[in-house]
Design an enzyme around this catalytic site. Sequence first.
Site, PDB file in Angstrom:
ATOM      1  N   CYS A  12       0.835  -1.208   0.000  1.00 30.86           N
ATOM      2  CA  CYS A  12       0.000   0.000   0.000  1.00 30.86           C
ATOM      3  C   CYS A  12       0.878   1.271   0.000  1.00 30.86           C
ATOM      4  O   CYS A  12       1.563   1.529  -0.962  1.00 30.86           O
ATOM      5  CB  CYS A  12      -0.991  -0.038   1.160  1.00 30.86           C
ATOM      6  SG  CYS A  12      -2.302   1.167   0.978  1.00 30.86           S
ATOM      7  N   HIS A  14      -3.833  -5.237   0.550  1.00 26.87           N
ATOM      8  CA  HIS A  14      -3.361  -5.607   1.894  1.00 26.87           C
ATOM      9  C   HIS A  14      -3.412  -7.120   2.101  1.00 26.87           C
ATOM     10  O   HIS A  14      -4.471  -7.661   2.396  1.00 26.87           O
ATOM     11  CB  HIS A  14      -4.219  -4.917   2.960  1.00 26.87           C
ATOM     12  CG  HIS A  14      -3.959  -3.456   3.058  1.00 26.87           C
ATOM     13  ND1 HIS A  14      -2.999  -2.926   3.890  1.00 26.87           N
ATOM     14  CD2 HIS A  14      -4.504  -2.416   2.394  1.00 26.87           C
ATOM     15  CE1 HIS A  14      -2.964  -1.617   3.740  1.00 26.87           C
ATOM     16  NE2 HIS A  14      -3.871  -1.275   2.845  1.00 26.87           N
ATOM     17  N   GLU A  58      -2.271  -8.687   4.569  1.00 26.24           N
ATOM     18  CA  GLU A  58      -2.294  -9.014   5.996  1.00 26.24           C
ATOM     19  C   GLU A  58      -3.702  -9.087   6.573  1.00 26.24           C
ATOM     20  O   GLU A  58      -3.881  -9.604   7.674  1.00 26.24           O
ATOM     21  CB  GLU A  58      -1.444  -7.994   6.785  1.00 26.24           C
ATOM     22  CG  GLU A  58      -2.002  -6.582   6.909  1.00 26.24           C
ATOM     23  CD  GLU A  58      -1.720  -5.681   5.712  1.00 26.24           C
ATOM     24  OE1 GLU A  58      -1.413  -6.203   4.628  1.00 26.24           O
ATOM     25  OE2 GLU A  58      -1.830  -4.448   5.853  1.00 26.24           O
TER      26      GLU A  58
END
Length: 607
Positions: free
Chosen positions: A83, A170, A172
């Site tokens: 990002c 993302h 994660e």
Amino acid sequence: MSHEKVVIIDFGGQYAHLIASRIRRQNVLAEILEPEAATVDLMGDESIKGIILSGGPQSVFDADSPQCDPAIFKLGKPVLGICYGHQYLCRSLGGEVTPGKIKEYGRAELQVTSDCALFKDIPEKSVFWMSHGDEVTQLPEGFEVCGQTEACGHAAVWNQEKNLYGIQFHPEVTHSEFGGQVLQNFLTICEVSGDWTIEKFFEEEKQKIKEQVGDKNVFLFVSGGVDSTVSFAFLSQILGPERVKGLFVDTGMLRQGEVDFVETSLKAIGADLTTLRSADQFLGNLKDQYDPEKKREIIGHTFLDVQQEFFSHNDLHGDWVLAQGTIYPDTIETGGTKHAAKIKTHHNRAPEVQKLIDEGKIIEPIKELYKDEVRALGEFLGLPHDLVWRHPFPGPGLGVRILCNATEEIVDIAPRGMGQLNAFTMQEKRKAFMVLPIKSVGVQGDGRSYRHPGLLKIDGFDLAKQEQLATKLINHYKEINRCVVMLGQNFEGSIKRIVAPKTCVDADRVEILQRADHIVTETLVEQKLYSDVWQFPTVLLPISFNDVGQETIVLRPIDSIDAMSASVGKLPQSFFQEVAEKILEDKSISAVLLDVTSKPPGTIEWE
Ligand code: XMP
């Protein structure tokens, strides 16, 4: 021994922690570094196998946006920018970033467009989570696109020769379907073997602690919470119970059966625990106290007094060191970095405590671990599952869940259905909620608010809808900062009169709350819902409806990851009904309410 590790350059708070904990779940040590510290720490450290640049809330165009030394791209180590990190990487190497025409938040379908190692074993099309306004529009030399979404042509890029990767999405977050696989693929690129396990941590830390403590003994305060309990059990096993003393303070405001539970669990593993029964002192000091902040202050000072008294009767100077159960996010978040504005100072890192740490007088055996690792260690040490997986419980205990009232408030509801407190309200508001004559803490904008709850007048049981409505109303009407709905009542008919008597914390009120709180926990366990909520405060309000009973119970189920933000725990209606019925068997309870406020604008606790 030093482990192979991946370092995460922290471009903005929580994102970095999430990435690090995902990496650690793949048995690779992940450490977080500030952008400013990065290059010096990275150079020449053979144990660092890869670098991840985290996302962050800022735009690369902001004047004060975080920066790291671009020299890290020349270290020859694999780098993955995520990002903001992706945009930073591309821009630093000569690419271009521009404010995106379409801002992408949430779900996006990623199309993999080349045979990049980052996408090994990932389907050509899959869902990833996006959250960005800016985007990379021109690639640096040597880079090519390897993934795109409808709105973002450079959603994934790489420089194969230099092992540099950038992704706009993302990996994660759990909503990214193959996020774990992307991170695992990056670890494969980093050629790590996966040498970080709790068993190894135990063995290595054992050596370190023995050296650090030398021939001294260790003393620590145990709260019954996961972190201090695991620290205590850990030290007891390493040094032997005769060298580790635990002190557990019974404030009189713990949960029902808590003292027995903690004592039994810890004694079962051979630990030396002393319980100080200080309920009278705590409750005595809280007599005639009504202000939430003042109550907290009094509880905090009483803890110190109790500890001081213990020290004055027991010689713990000289041969003793103090231990505390600080965990990894607590140490990082108090790092005092440039980005510290959004981060809290943990009480384990107060200046006076820091001084003792620097002097080697405090040891912190689990300071390298995340919460899930602390729990794994607890299980490894043989602590009971129920203790290791319990919900967080605040230090001041039920004291912050028993609301007080300095002067009696009476609201007689006029026949047309409005009370004195909302006599000034508009027609539409009268339909939406009734203002309750008590105040609680909330968080709106930068600061804490202290306002009334609104009792929603709403039919049906749709928690998501009620939560949405609550946010709208709270944003609109300045006298309320949280909303509740009626779950059950011991009074008949519609609400005609609400009385909030003058009252403070006392042993009887603690007992009423303990019983209700126990019903909640017991029912959660019975219905196998305990791990479906992150935390579940039960709160006691000095409120009586229609002169029936003197108290009202509020249920506050919480869904959260880190307590910074939270939504209402969406448990089934049958659960709430059963709990409310059981609680209402106590005729001193007037009603049972359910808090349907997210954080923000409400806080998790009511005080
Ligand atoms: P709030 O109410 O701020 O709570 O949304 C966030 C989390 O912090 C816990 N909490 C505390 N924990 N001492 C603690 O040890 C405290 O004084 C305290 N106040 C709040 C709360 O239970 C929630 O998990």
